[in-house]
Design an enzyme around this catalytic site. Structure first.
Site, PDB file in Angstrom:
ATOM      1  NE  ARG A  31      39.268  14.183  59.839  1.00 36.24           N
ATOM      2  CZ  ARG A  31      38.499  13.856  61.010  1.00 36.24           C
ATOM      3  NH1 ARG A  31      37.696  13.125  60.686  1.00 36.24           N
ATOM      4  NH2 ARG A  31      38.775  13.734  62.247  1.00 36.24           N
ATOM      5  CG  ASP A  67      39.172  25.069  70.354  1.00 33.65           C
ATOM      6  OD1 ASP A  67      37.940  24.664  69.642  1.00 33.65           O
ATOM      7  OD2 ASP A  67      40.006  24.294  70.381  1.00 33.65           O
ATOM      8  CB  THR A  80      36.998  21.182  63.557  1.00 38.04           C
ATOM      9  OG1 THR A  80      36.005  20.956  64.507  1.00 38.04           O
ATOM     10  CG2 THR A  80      38.304  21.186  63.972  1.00 38.04           C
ATOM     11  CE  LYS A  99      36.023  17.901  66.799  1.00 32.33           C
ATOM     12  NZ  LYS A  99      37.003  18.834  66.270  1.00 32.33           N
ATOM     13  CD  GLU A 147      53.835  27.322  48.994  1.00 33.26           C
ATOM     14  OE1 GLU A 147      54.305  27.539  48.307  1.00 33.26           O
ATOM     15  OE2 GLU A 147      53.984  26.547  49.872  1.00 33.26           O
ATOM     16  CE1 TYR A 162      52.053  23.331  47.728  1.00 31.44           C
ATOM     17  CE2 TYR A 162      52.719  21.755  45.861  1.00 31.44           C
ATOM     18  CZ  TYR A 162      52.602  22.062  47.097  1.00 31.44           C
ATOM     19  OH  TYR A 162      53.279  21.284  48.449  1.00 31.44           O
TER      20      TYR A 162
HETATM   21  N1  DSN Z   1      39.575  14.649  68.629  1.00 28.06           N
HETATM   22  C1  DSN Z   1      38.399  15.528  68.734  1.00 28.06           C
HETATM   23  C2  DSN Z   1      37.167  15.027  69.762  1.00 28.06           C
HETATM   24  O1  DSN Z   1      37.119  13.701  69.685  1.00 28.06           O
HETATM   25  O2  DSN Z   1      36.700  15.679  70.472  1.00 28.06           O
HETATM   26  C3  DSN Z   1      38.730  17.066  68.949  1.00 28.06           C
HETATM   27  O3  DSN Z   1      39.905  17.132  68.088  1.00 28.06           O
END
Ligand code: DSN
Length: 411
Positions: A233, A198, A224, A227, A54, A52
């Site tokens: 993730r 984003d 994120t 990707k 925080e 932990y």
């Molecule tokens: N769920 C993702 C996508 O497939 O684009 C975005 O968060």
């Protein structure tokens, strides 16, 4: 406490194995998925899961944080160098939570958010019905130009002037074209709004210098790490120094408790990997593969949203093919080709049974596939979609997909 997963819980072990085999023997064309490296997996499956922490480095609410501080500081240092930004928050758990933190940091309840519609390729967390911002803010959407299916900057400016947004969001889950962030900055300045970019989908392309960079123009950038960045993730927030404290407070204690230190370690590894020269050639190949896939689908008579792609994804309009996106995705999966159903701009069908499918190349490119494989895959997709009644054909192609996958192991 001691004993392998196989010994303690063979049931879970077996399901994990089945998923491994699924990933190995199928073609993942889901634009948001990828295969994290062994190094990333190792960092995430580490003893940091037990800690932990925080708070933020050197300002924790727990003792014993010396080494997790080291990890988080390393991740921050690497991220700042990689993204050339003034401040970064690596604690945020996901892209949606990154966006929530931005709303929490910059907006008051009732403030207006201007964002891309879902059918235009926007993301749920940008204010779709049912989402967190939908409940607390006034959401106004812009769409795409009906002909070009790209951003229509004049129209967006007009809507912005009418609705007086406090925040403008540029970013998408299914927009195949490059984004001119300077044009967005100008619109935001004209109406006195914050600009949030984003870039969850295209962050890898940006790092490699193959897509315009939002960092110089946006007040805040969210992304994120799983990707195109090919990490664990997780979420990421980049911002100007003047927003640093508000963003950090919005993440913790605003919307999160203890940070996932094991994930932060894996993010640090991913940032190191993304700073290597090979990462740039990987990103270049992702784009070449997407273009090759787009070309073969066009040759086969499919209409692509905006006519093609500049990035890692392609959106295929099936409305003139007598098949819905959900049915197309289901029969492609029967043949071992995994895609997702997707709305197309101005879709007349509902999101759960839309008119299109979305295809992306990050995962197959990680496996080492190139243009030749994209042509083969595109032709398989075409044959399946033109012959939706032909189960035998799908079975035959499934065998060929498996053969191809075996030439390109995931690990
Ligand atoms: N769920 C993702 C996508 O497939 O684009 C975005 O968060």
């Amino acid at each position: 406490m001691s004993g392998s997963l196989e010994k303690i819980d063979p049931e879970v072990k077996e399901i994990l194995h089945k998923e491994f085999v699924r990933q190995q023997n199928n073609l993942t064309l889901i634009a948001s998925e990828n295969y994290a490296s062994r190094a990333v997996l190792e960092a995430e499956g580490s003893v940091l899961i037990n800690k932990y922490a925080e708070g933020y480095p050197k300002r924790r609410y727990y003792q014993g944080c010396r080494f997790v501080d080291e990890i988080e500081e390393l991740a921050i240092r690497r991220a700042k160098a990689l993204f050339r930004c003034e401040h970064v928050n690596v604690q945020v758990h996901s892209g949606t939570q990154a966006n929530m933190a931005v709303y929490q940091a910059l907006l008051k309840p009732g403030d207006t958010i201007l964002s891309l519609s879902l059918s235009g390729g926007g993301h749920l967390s940008h204010g779709s019905e049912g989402s967190f911002p939908y409940k607390y803010h006034r959401i106004v959407n812009y769409g795409l130009d009906r002909v070009s299916e790209r951003f229509d900057y004049e129209e967006i400016r007009k809507i912005a002037k009418e609705c007086h947004p406090r925040l403008i969001i540029v970013g998408a889950s299914a927009y195949p074209r490059a984004i001119d962030f300077l044009a967005w900055r100008k619109i935001a300045d004209e109406v006195g709004a914050y600009l949030l970019a984003d870039v969850a989908h295209i962050i890898g392309l940006i790092v490699a210098g193959l897509h315009p960079d939002p960092v110089p123009y946006a007040d805040v950038v969210t992304a994120t790490t799983q990707k195109t960045l090919r990490g664990p993730r997780g979420g990421l927030i980049l911002c100007r120094q003047k927003y640093a404290s508000a963003i950090d407070k919005a993440v913790f204690p605003g919307i999160q408790g203890g940070p996932f230190m094991h994930v932060i370690a894996a993010k640090a590894v991913c940032f190191k990997e993304a700073s290597q020269p090979e990462f740039k050639s990987y990103q270049r190949q992702i784009i070449s593969n997407a273009k090759a896939l787009a070309e073969v689908l066009k040759e086969e008579g499919f209409r692509l949203v905006s006519g093609g792609t500049d990035n890692h994804l392609v959106v295929v309009d099936l409305s003139n093919k007598g098949i819905t996106g959900d049915r197309a995705a289901a029969i492609l999966e029967e043949a071992g080709i995994v895609v997702n159903k997707n709305s197309i701009p101005f879709d007349k069908r509902p999101p759960f049974s839309p008119s299109g499918i979305r295809l992306g190349t990050p995962a197959v490119t990680t496996r080492g596939m190139k243009e030749a494989e994209m042509r083969t895959i595109g032709k398989w997709i075409s044959r399946i979609l033109y012959n939706p009644q032909d189960r035998l054909l799908r079975k035959k192609i499934k065998g060929k997909v498996k053969e191809l996958c075996q030439k390109f192991p995931i690990y």
